[in-house]
Structure formats: C-alpha cells, structure tokens
Design a protein around this motif. Structure first.
Motif, PDB file in Angstrom:
ATOM      1  N   VAL A  41      -4.604   8.207   7.258  1.00 44.42           N
ATOM      2  CA  VAL A  41      -4.540   7.212   8.074  1.00 44.42           C
ATOM      3  C   VAL A  41      -5.836   6.332   8.225  1.00 44.42           C
ATOM      4  CG1 VAL A  41      -4.333   6.919  10.620  1.00 44.42           C
ATOM      5  CG2 VAL A  41      -2.884   8.758   9.599  1.00 44.42           C
ATOM      6  N   GLU A  42      -6.735   6.702   8.110  1.00 39.99           N
ATOM      7  CA  GLU A  42      -8.201   5.841   8.175  1.00 39.99           C
ATOM      8  C   GLU A  42      -8.017   5.107   7.082  1.00 39.99           C
ATOM      9  OE1 GLU A  42     -11.237   8.810   8.717  1.00 39.99           O
ATOM     10  OE2 GLU A  42     -10.739   9.263  10.746  1.00 39.99           O
ATOM     11  N   ARG A  43      -7.890   5.452   6.075  1.00 37.05           N
ATOM     12  CA  ARG A  43      -7.871   4.774   4.806  1.00 37.05           C
ATOM     13  C   ARG A  43      -6.937   3.439   4.824  1.00 37.05           C
ATOM     14  NH1 ARG A  43     -10.708   1.800   1.676  1.00 37.05           N
ATOM     15  NH2 ARG A  43      -9.867   1.523  -0.542  1.00 37.05           N
ATOM     16  N   ALA A  44      -5.654   4.092   5.385  1.00 37.13           N
ATOM     17  CA  ALA A  44      -4.606   2.909   5.675  1.00 37.13           C
ATOM     18  C   ALA A  44      -5.118   1.851   6.672  1.00 37.13           C
ATOM     19  CB  ALA A  44      -3.289   3.530   6.110  1.00 37.13           C
ATOM     20  N   ARG A  45      -5.644   2.144   7.621  1.00 38.91           N
ATOM     21  CA  ARG A  45      -6.069   1.285   8.801  1.00 38.91           C
ATOM     22  C   ARG A  45      -7.213   0.442   8.257  1.00 38.91           C
ATOM     23  NH1 ARG A  45      -3.970   1.681  13.668  1.00 38.91           N
ATOM     24  NH2 ARG A  45      -5.710   1.012  14.765  1.00 38.91           N
ATOM     25  N   GLU A  46      -7.869   1.060   7.413  1.00 33.53           N
ATOM     26  CA  GLU A  46      -9.081   0.246   6.870  1.00 33.53           C
ATOM     27  C   GLU A  46      -8.736  -0.640   6.099  1.00 33.53           C
ATOM     28  OE1 GLU A  46     -12.992   1.166   3.645  1.00 33.53           O
ATOM     29  OE2 GLU A  46     -11.824   2.827   4.807  1.00 33.53           O
ATOM     30  N   LEU A  47      -7.758  -0.530   5.038  1.00 33.24           N
ATOM     31  CA  LEU A  47      -7.137  -1.387   4.126  1.00 33.24           C
ATOM     32  C   LEU A  47      -6.496  -2.300   4.797  1.00 33.24           C
ATOM     33  CD1 LEU A  47      -5.904   0.877   1.379  1.00 33.24           C
ATOM     34  CD2 LEU A  47      -7.958  -0.698   1.152  1.00 33.24           C
TER      35      LEU A  47
ATOM     36  N   ILE B 228       3.857   5.522  12.603  1.00 36.90           N
ATOM     37  CA  ILE B 228       3.088   5.064  13.925  1.00 36.90           C
ATOM     38  C   ILE B 228       1.587   4.871  13.894  1.00 36.90           C
ATOM     39  CG2 ILE B 228       2.979   5.663  16.378  1.00 36.90           C
ATOM     40  CD1 ILE B 228       5.727   7.505  15.913  1.00 36.90           C
ATOM     41  N   ASP B 229       1.069   5.802  13.385  1.00 36.70           N
ATOM     42  CA  ASP B 229      -0.389   5.858  13.329  1.00 36.70           C
ATOM     43  C   ASP B 229      -1.122   4.470  12.482  1.00 36.70           C
ATOM     44  OD1 ASP B 229      -0.740   7.745  14.950  1.00 36.70           O
ATOM     45  OD2 ASP B 229      -1.169   9.373  13.426  1.00 36.70           O
ATOM     46  N   VAL B 230      -0.285   4.158  11.554  1.00 35.46           N
ATOM     47  CA  VAL B 230      -0.723   3.207  10.725  1.00 35.46           C
ATOM     48  C   VAL B 230      -0.118   1.633  10.966  1.00 35.46           C
ATOM     49  CG1 VAL B 230      -1.230   4.525   8.815  1.00 35.46           C
ATOM     50  CG2 VAL B 230       1.069   3.508   8.779  1.00 35.46           C
ATOM     51  N   ALA B 231       0.683   1.571  12.025  1.00 34.83           N
ATOM     52  CA  ALA B 231       1.562   0.273  12.454  1.00 34.83           C
ATOM     53  C   ALA B 231       0.591  -0.159  13.198  1.00 34.83           C
ATOM     54  CB  ALA B 231       2.741   0.616  13.140  1.00 34.83           C
TER      55      ALA B 231
ATOM     56  N   GLY C 131      -7.012  -2.449  10.668  1.00 32.77           N
ATOM     57  CA  GLY C 131      -6.553  -1.911  11.824  1.00 32.77           C
ATOM     58  C   GLY C 131      -5.017  -1.597  11.958  1.00 32.77           C
ATOM     59  N   GLY C 132      -4.326  -1.705  11.021  1.00 28.24           N
ATOM     60  CA  GLY C 132      -2.726  -1.506  10.989  1.00 28.24           C
ATOM     61  C   GLY C 132      -2.059  -2.496  10.271  1.00 28.24           C
ATOM     62  N   ALA C 133      -0.897  -2.138   9.832  1.00 27.25           N
ATOM     63  CA  ALA C 133       0.208  -2.976   9.191  1.00 27.25           C
ATOM     64  C   ALA C 133       1.206  -3.359  10.082  1.00 27.25           C
ATOM     65  CB  ALA C 133       0.680  -2.298   8.029  1.00 27.25           C
ATOM     66  N   ASN C 134       1.536  -4.681   9.898  1.00 29.65           N
ATOM     67  CA  ASN C 134       2.613  -5.352  10.573  1.00 29.65           C
ATOM     68  C   ASN C 134       4.187  -4.620  10.277  1.00 29.65           C
ATOM     69  OD1 ASN C 134       1.616  -6.893  12.750  1.00 29.65           O
ATOM     70  ND2 ASN C 134       1.091  -8.295  11.034  1.00 29.65           N
ATOM     71  N   HIS C 135       4.082  -3.833   8.892  1.00 28.51           N
ATOM     72  CA  HIS C 135       5.412  -3.793   8.408  1.00 28.51           C
ATOM     73  C   HIS C 135       5.171  -2.339   7.607  1.00 28.51           C
ATOM     74  CE1 HIS C 135       6.716  -7.693   8.844  1.00 28.51           C
ATOM     75  NE2 HIS C 135       5.668  -8.161   8.106  1.00 28.51           N
TER      76      HIS C 135
ATOM     77  N   ILE D 182       0.909  -1.176  -0.143  1.00 23.90           N
ATOM     78  CA  ILE D 182       0.102  -0.050   0.163  1.00 23.90           C
ATOM     79  C   ILE D 182       0.861   1.411  -0.043  1.00 23.90           C
ATOM     80  CG2 ILE D 182      -1.701   1.208   1.145  1.00 23.90           C
ATOM     81  CD1 ILE D 182      -2.512  -1.542   2.536  1.00 23.90           C
ATOM     82  N   ALA D 183       1.006   1.942  -1.103  1.00 23.73           N
ATOM     83  CA  ALA D 183       1.699   3.214  -1.411  1.00 23.73           C
ATOM     84  C   ALA D 183       0.957   4.279  -0.935  1.00 23.73           C
ATOM     85  CB  ALA D 183       2.180   3.407  -2.750  1.00 23.73           C
ATOM     86  N   MET D 184       1.317   5.109   0.093  1.00 27.56           N
ATOM     87  CA  MET D 184       1.075   6.529   0.427  1.00 27.56           C
ATOM     88  C   MET D 184       1.629   7.823   0.017  1.00 27.56           C
ATOM     89  SD  MET D 184      -0.100   5.459   4.376  1.00 27.56           S
ATOM     90  CE  MET D 184      -1.208   7.285   4.644  1.00 27.56           C
ATOM     91  N   GLY D 185       1.017   8.676  -0.477  1.00 27.12           N
ATOM     92  CA  GLY D 185       1.499   9.829  -1.005  1.00 27.12           C
ATOM     93  C   GLY D 185       0.861  10.855  -1.340  1.00 27.12           C
ATOM     94  N   HIS D 186       1.253  11.912  -2.344  1.00 28.65           N
ATOM     95  CA  HIS D 186       0.333  13.119  -2.751  1.00 28.65           C
ATOM     96  C   HIS D 186       0.141  13.325  -4.133  1.00 28.65           C
ATOM     97  CE1 HIS D 186       0.070  13.555   1.752  1.00 28.65           C
ATOM     98  NE2 HIS D 186       1.585  13.923   1.749  1.00 28.65           N
ATOM     99  N   HIS D 187       0.686  12.431  -4.829  1.00 32.55           N
ATOM    100  CA  HIS D 187       0.834  12.842  -6.277  1.00 32.55           C
ATOM    101  C   HIS D 187       0.317  11.700  -7.055  1.00 32.55           C
ATOM    102  CE1 HIS D 187       3.879  14.981  -4.077  1.00 32.55           C
ATOM    103  NE2 HIS D 187       3.758  16.293  -4.828  1.00 32.55           N
ATOM    104  N   GLU D 188      -0.760  11.813  -7.942  1.00 35.97           N
ATOM    105  CA  GLU D 188      -1.286  10.871  -8.569  1.00 35.97           C
ATOM    106  C   GLU D 188      -0.159  10.186  -9.633  1.00 35.97           C
ATOM    107  OE1 GLU D 188      -4.121   9.344  -7.920  1.00 35.97           O
ATOM    108  OE2 GLU D 188      -5.096  10.748  -6.749  1.00 35.97           O
TER     109      GLU D 188
END
Length: 348
Positions: A226-232, A254-257, A235-239, A197-203
């Motif tokens: 953060v909410e979208r990452a936790r949803e995907l 920290i929020d998505v771990a 509840g959070g990623a191990n890595h 799951i790649a997070m950024g600001h540029h399409e």
C-alpha cells in the motif's frame, strides 16, 4: 458425452453424462472445441464456496454450432461461436440495457445445458447469447486462443477498467495478477491509460503484466504494498481496479484510492463479509465503488474487433493446455499457482 463433474473439494472427475438436446425453438447445441478453467472455479474446488456434489462445471465455452431450434436466426450449424459465461435471453429489461448478467431468465450452464467443461453445451437463447466468429478467423487456431477469453476474463477485466472510469492519460492501479487482473492491465492499456501500476504476488505474472502494458509493478504484500502504491501515485490513484475478490484485496483498493477516486471491482467476493468492508474509508474519502459481475456479452463485439484486428491479444494468459482428461490436472495446476489459466480442448 463426457464432461467434468465436481465430486467434492479437490476432486474433479471426467464422466459420461447425457448430451444436451435441442428442446426449444430458441435452443442451440454447440460442440465445444475450446474452453477454460476459471480462477472463480477454484473457490468451490478449494471448498471455500458451496457447490452441489455431482454437478457439471465450467462456464467459458467456444465451439461449432451443431443444431439449432426453428426460431434461431443469428447462427446456423457450422458457425463458430463464443458463448459468454452468463447465459442471456437478449430480450428482457436487463438484457436490453446491456446488463446481461441480470437476465430475468436466470439460465446457467450445467445439467441439461451441458456444463462448460465438456464435449457439448446448449444455450437456451441462441440469438440473445451467442457471438459469431467471422468466417475468415473461424479456423485460425492462434486467433481462437485469443478469442476464447471473450467468454469471461477479457470482458471482466474490461468491465473493471470501465467501472473505474479509466480513460486516456490516466493513472490506474490494478490489484491482482491472475487472468482477470492481467486482462485488466490489457483493458487499461487499450483505453489509453498513461500509467498502469500492477499489484500482485508473483514475479512471473507481473512480468507478463509488463508485457501487457503495465508501467510499474508491485510485488510486496500488506502495508508495504500500500505504501509503495501511494508513493508511486503521490498519495493515491484516481482509478483503482480490484480484480481478486478477497477481503484483503478490497481493503488494499480502498487504501490506495485517492480521495474522490473510483474503484472498479469485479473479483467474485470471498471473505469480504467476514473481514468487513471499510465503508468508513469509502465514506471519508468520497471514494466511489462501482462494478460487479461483468456483463461480458455487452462488450463482446467491441473487443472481438480488436482481437481479430491484431491490436489486442490476451492469449498469453493461457500457460497450460490440456485435453478433457487433463482437466483434473488443470485444476491442480491452477490451485498450486503453476498455471495462470488453463485452456481445455475437449476433442484433442
């Protein structure tokens, strides 16, 4: 010779400077055929980190060995070599354990060593530092473009994945859509991650992340991201791979771990001290924070084998190519987000 010189925030000039010379038996002088502008260079370019006015800049050279000292045995004049961003002696306690970035010699690019964005550079420890390109690939321009990121960003993205503990079948969140973050996506894919799951600001950059193996992307900002990452990740990623260095990126990591997870961080820290690291979030969730400046020399041969074998290609991160005179424009283009990473060919 000519080289890029820092003249203050927003000012890079190409100037005549002394050419580096072999002075020690362990030295090697390299004619730079390819180099690059790094995202970390933008910190001083924007005036956000200290840099001595008049200093030479750049740290990602690749080129042809011109001359070596009498003690050098691993390369000879005419060899094509990669010079990782951290100069390493190869013999001290830290180099022997693969932590080349902590080399006790503390040598760096610039001044007598030439600066990485110029016509020539010198490494004072050729045998401990340089990585020789196999002869059969030494003149293949497409392969050379793919090998240049071994000087920094490809190894740095790999270090983020290794530090985060990414393995086959894992789900990983990569924070950052710059050259390091995109290289991190490549690294996670190479290590067998099932979901990236790649997070950024540029399409446009997130589209490249998908080409590199990202299975999902998030272009939102702040709490929405953060909410979208936790949803995907249920509840959070191990890595989690933090590939930016800004305080906000570390907070997001920290929020998505997931509790008990690991954050691999490689972004050069800026603004983290002022923002305050959420040590309580790490403590409360038993989240491991691991990483730092990437010892790319330790990964060079392993990654080179895949690049020349055709299974790993980071070259698309170069979205603009300039000659030496074009370096100031290259900085501007990266600063304005018009280029992901700029390739420099000093002799074009």
């Amino acid at each position: 010779m000519r080289a890029a010189v820092y003249r203050g925030p927003g000012e890079i000039e190409i100037e005549e400077v002394p050419r580096p010379q072999v002075e020690s038996p362990t030295d090697a002088v390299i004619r730079v055929t390819h180099t690059a502008i790094c995202g970390s260079d933008l910190w001083f370019y924007r005036g956000l980190s200290d840099r001595e006015v008049g200093s030479r800049v750049g740290h990602e050279p690749m080129g042809i060995v011109e001359e070596v000292g009498e003690a050098v045995t691993s390369v000879e004049p005419g060899d094509r070599v990669i010079a990782p961003f951290a100069i390493s002696c190869g013999e001290c306690e830290f180099c022997r354990k693969g932590l080349y970035t902590s080399c006790e010699e503390e040598a760096s690019w610039g001044e007598a060593n030439g600066g990485g964005q110029g016509e020539y550079v010198k490494t004072p420890f050729a045998d401990g530092h340089l990585v020789r390109v196999p002869d059969r690939h030494a003149d293949d321009e497409d392969t050379l473009r793919s090998l240049l990121p071994l000087t920094d960003v490809l190894g740095t993205g790999h270090h983020a994945a290794v530090s985060a503990g990414v393995d086959a079948g894992d789900t990983v969140v990569v924070i950052g859509d710059g050259a390091v973050g995109l290289s991190g996506v490549l690294a996670a894919q190479r290590l067998g991650a099932e979901r990236i799951i790649a997070m950024g600001h540029h399409e446009d950059r997130l589209a490249l992340a998908e080409d590199f193996g990202a299975t999902e992307t998030i272009a939102a900002r702040g709490e929405t991201a953060v909410e979208r990452a936790r949803e995907l990740t249920y509840g959070g990623a191990n890595h989690v791979m933090e590939c930016v260095g800004a305080g906000s990126a570390m907070d997001t990591a920290i929020d998505v771990a997931r509790d008990g997870g690991t954050i691999g961080y490689v972004g050069v820290p800026h603004g983290v001290e002022e923002a305050g690291l959420d040590i309580h979030g790490l403590f409360r969730g038993n989240v491991t924070l691991q990483g730092g400046v990437a010892p790319v020399r330790d990964y060079a041969e392993e990654l080179m084998a895949d690049v020349v074998g055709g299974t790993l290609d980071p070259a698309p991160i170069f979205t603009k190519t300039v000659d030496l005179d074009g370096v100031p424009e290259g900085y501007r283009a990266m600063d304005d987000r018009e280029a992901i990473k700029v390739l420099v060919k000093p002799w074009d």
